[in-house]
Design a protein around this motif. Structure first.
Motif, PDB file in Angstrom:
ATOM      1  N   SER A  49       0.836  -1.314   0.099  1.00  0.00           N
ATOM      2  CA  SER A  49       0.087  -0.038   0.132  1.00  0.00           C
ATOM      3  C   SER A  49       0.762   1.373   0.004  1.00  0.00           C
ATOM      4  O   SER A  49       0.505   2.316  -0.701  1.00  0.00           O
ATOM      5  N   ALA A  50       1.975   1.020   0.869  1.00  0.00           N
ATOM      6  CA  ALA A  50       2.900   2.203   0.781  1.00  0.00           C
ATOM      7  C   ALA A  50       3.471   2.749  -0.526  1.00  0.00           C
ATOM      8  O   ALA A  50       3.669   3.803  -0.772  1.00  0.00           O
ATOM      9  N   THR A  51       3.807   1.902  -1.397  1.00  0.00           N
ATOM     10  CA  THR A  51       4.363   2.150  -2.642  1.00  0.00           C
ATOM     11  C   THR A  51       3.308   2.849  -3.506  1.00  0.00           C
ATOM     12  O   THR A  51       3.658   3.691  -4.341  1.00  0.00           O
ATOM     13  N   ILE A  52       1.974   2.978  -3.329  1.00  0.00           N
ATOM     14  CA  ILE A  52       1.052   3.630  -3.967  1.00  0.00           C
ATOM     15  C   ILE A  52       0.428   4.894  -3.186  1.00  0.00           C
ATOM     16  O   ILE A  52      -0.717   5.213  -3.803  1.00  0.00           O
ATOM     17  N   GLY A  53       1.157   5.211  -2.114  1.00  0.00           N
ATOM     18  CA  GLY A  53       0.602   6.179  -1.457  1.00  0.00           C
ATOM     19  C   GLY A  53      -0.710   6.029  -0.437  1.00  0.00           C
ATOM     20  O   GLY A  53      -1.227   7.043  -0.196  1.00  0.00           O
ATOM     21  N   GLU A  62     -11.649  -3.137  17.506  1.00  0.00           N
ATOM     22  CA  GLU A  62     -12.909  -2.710  17.158  1.00  0.00           C
ATOM     23  C   GLU A  62     -13.232  -3.909  15.920  1.00  0.00           C
ATOM     24  O   GLU A  62     -14.747  -3.735  15.429  1.00  0.00           O
ATOM     25  N   GLY A  63     -12.269  -4.352  15.196  1.00  0.00           N
ATOM     26  CA  GLY A  63     -12.694  -5.476  14.300  1.00  0.00           C
ATOM     27  C   GLY A  63     -12.968  -4.773  12.688  1.00  0.00           C
ATOM     28  O   GLY A  63     -13.903  -5.199  12.059  1.00  0.00           O
ATOM     29  N   TYR A  64     -11.851  -3.923  12.422  1.00  0.00           N
ATOM     30  CA  TYR A  64     -12.227  -3.156  11.149  1.00  0.00           C
ATOM     31  C   TYR A  64     -10.848  -2.891  10.357  1.00  0.00           C
ATOM     32  O   TYR A  64      -9.961  -2.524  11.269  1.00  0.00           O
ATOM     33  N   ALA A  65     -10.677  -2.734   9.021  1.00  0.00           N
ATOM     34  CA  ALA A  65      -9.514  -2.333   8.660  1.00  0.00           C
ATOM     35  C   ALA A  65      -9.998  -1.595   7.116  1.00  0.00           C
ATOM     36  O   ALA A  65     -10.905  -2.089   6.440  1.00  0.00           O
ATOM     37  N   TYR A  66      -9.054  -0.561   6.676  1.00  0.00           N
ATOM     38  CA  TYR A  66      -9.385  -0.015   5.581  1.00  0.00           C
ATOM     39  C   TYR A  66      -8.132   0.661   5.236  1.00  0.00           C
ATOM     40  O   TYR A  66      -7.065   0.956   5.769  1.00  0.00           O
ATOM     41  N   LEU A  67      -8.142   1.125   3.784  1.00  0.00           N
ATOM     42  CA  LEU A  67      -6.919   1.703   3.387  1.00  0.00           C
ATOM     43  C   LEU A  67      -7.259   3.203   2.953  1.00  0.00           C
ATOM     44  O   LEU A  67      -8.572   3.634   2.837  1.00  0.00           O
ATOM     45  N   ARG A  68      -6.347   4.014   3.557  1.00  0.00           N
ATOM     46  CA  ARG A  68      -6.533   5.589   3.527  1.00  0.00           C
ATOM     47  C   ARG A  68      -5.373   6.311   2.865  1.00  0.00           C
ATOM     48  O   ARG A  68      -4.114   5.748   2.858  1.00  0.00           O
ATOM     49  N   GLN A  69      -5.427   7.509   2.116  1.00  0.00           N
ATOM     50  CA  GLN A  69      -4.308   8.080   1.382  1.00  0.00           C
ATOM     51  C   GLN A  69      -3.292   8.488   2.511  1.00  0.00           C
ATOM     52  O   GLN A  69      -3.896   8.998   3.515  1.00  0.00           O
ATOM     53  N   ARG A  70      -2.108   8.119   2.474  1.00  0.00           N
ATOM     54  CA  ARG A  70      -1.068   8.462   3.136  1.00  0.00           C
ATOM     55  C   ARG A  70      -0.905  10.136   3.433  1.00  0.00           C
ATOM     56  O   ARG A  70      -0.709  10.882   2.346  1.00  0.00           O
TER      57      ARG A  70
END
Length: 202
Positions: A49-53, A62-70
């Motif tokens: 994920s870090a390679t694409i920002g 809490e039992g969740y995960a997501y991607l956000r803009q760095r």
């Protein structure tokens, strides 16, 4: 410690995880088949994920995960945004604020971990901050449209077979944080003034 060699199975699981995260939020309860692979491969998910920002936000409690803009780093070129910001309407923002406050009150009781609320309860709270109208049916139609938007955003989950019953997704806490909640009373004053002006956004 040397990392374990990447196997074909790990590559497949990593691909499945990334596709699922690009599509939206992963929940431990709803996406149980992917949750353990995420626990096993989270370092690789973070690296990719870090390679694409992007960065992985993972809340095991809490039992969740997501991607956000760095966040941008001073001195480094900023990558194009893969995850676009969304401008929310006033009623949708108001619903999110009220749900976040309700979730904080619910957590303070130390009871169940699932907050379930029905449409009428939400409407009753929201109507205090919307322009008065004598057309109850029109108000509820608009309320349904706003609630559908909140469901689409992933902050509410409509219970199966109970269209007017919703579970408040705990990921709301990540987007409406403690500082935002601390300013809640001031925000509500603004909402009340907005209602008094008689201007409601669609």
């Amino acid at each position: 410690m040397n990392p374990e060699p990447t196997t074909l199975n790990d590559q497949n699981r990593l691909g499945q995880l990334l596709v699922a995260l690009f599509q939206g939020v992963l929940y431990r309860d709803a996406d149980s088949a992917l949750w353990q692979p995420l626990m096993d491969l989270q370092a690789r998910v973070r690296d990719y994920s870090a390679t694409i920002g992007l960065e992985l936000i993972l809340d095991e409690a809490e039992g969740y995960a997501y991607l956000r803009q760095r966040p941008a780093v001073v001195g480094e070129p900023e990558l194009p945004r893969l995850i676009q910001r969304r401008q929310l309407s006033y009623p949708v923002s108001l619903i999110l604020a009220l749900l976040r406050k309700k979730l904080a009150e619910f957590d303070a009781t130390g009871g169940d971990t699932r907050l379930v609320i029905d449409r009428d309860q939400i409407a009753e709270q929201v109507r205090l901050f919307l322009p008065q109208t004598g057309n109850e049916a029109r108000l509820l139609d608009r309320m349904d449209a706003h609630l559908n938007k909140v469901v689409e955003l992933g902050f509410l989950h409509r219970l199966r077979g109970q269209d007017n019953q919703f579970e408040v997704r705990r990921i709301l806490k990540a987007f409406v944080d403690a500082q935002w909640l601390a300013d809640f009373e001031q925000r509500l004053s603004g909402y009340a003034a907005h209602a008094a002006s008689g201007e409601e956004e669609a």
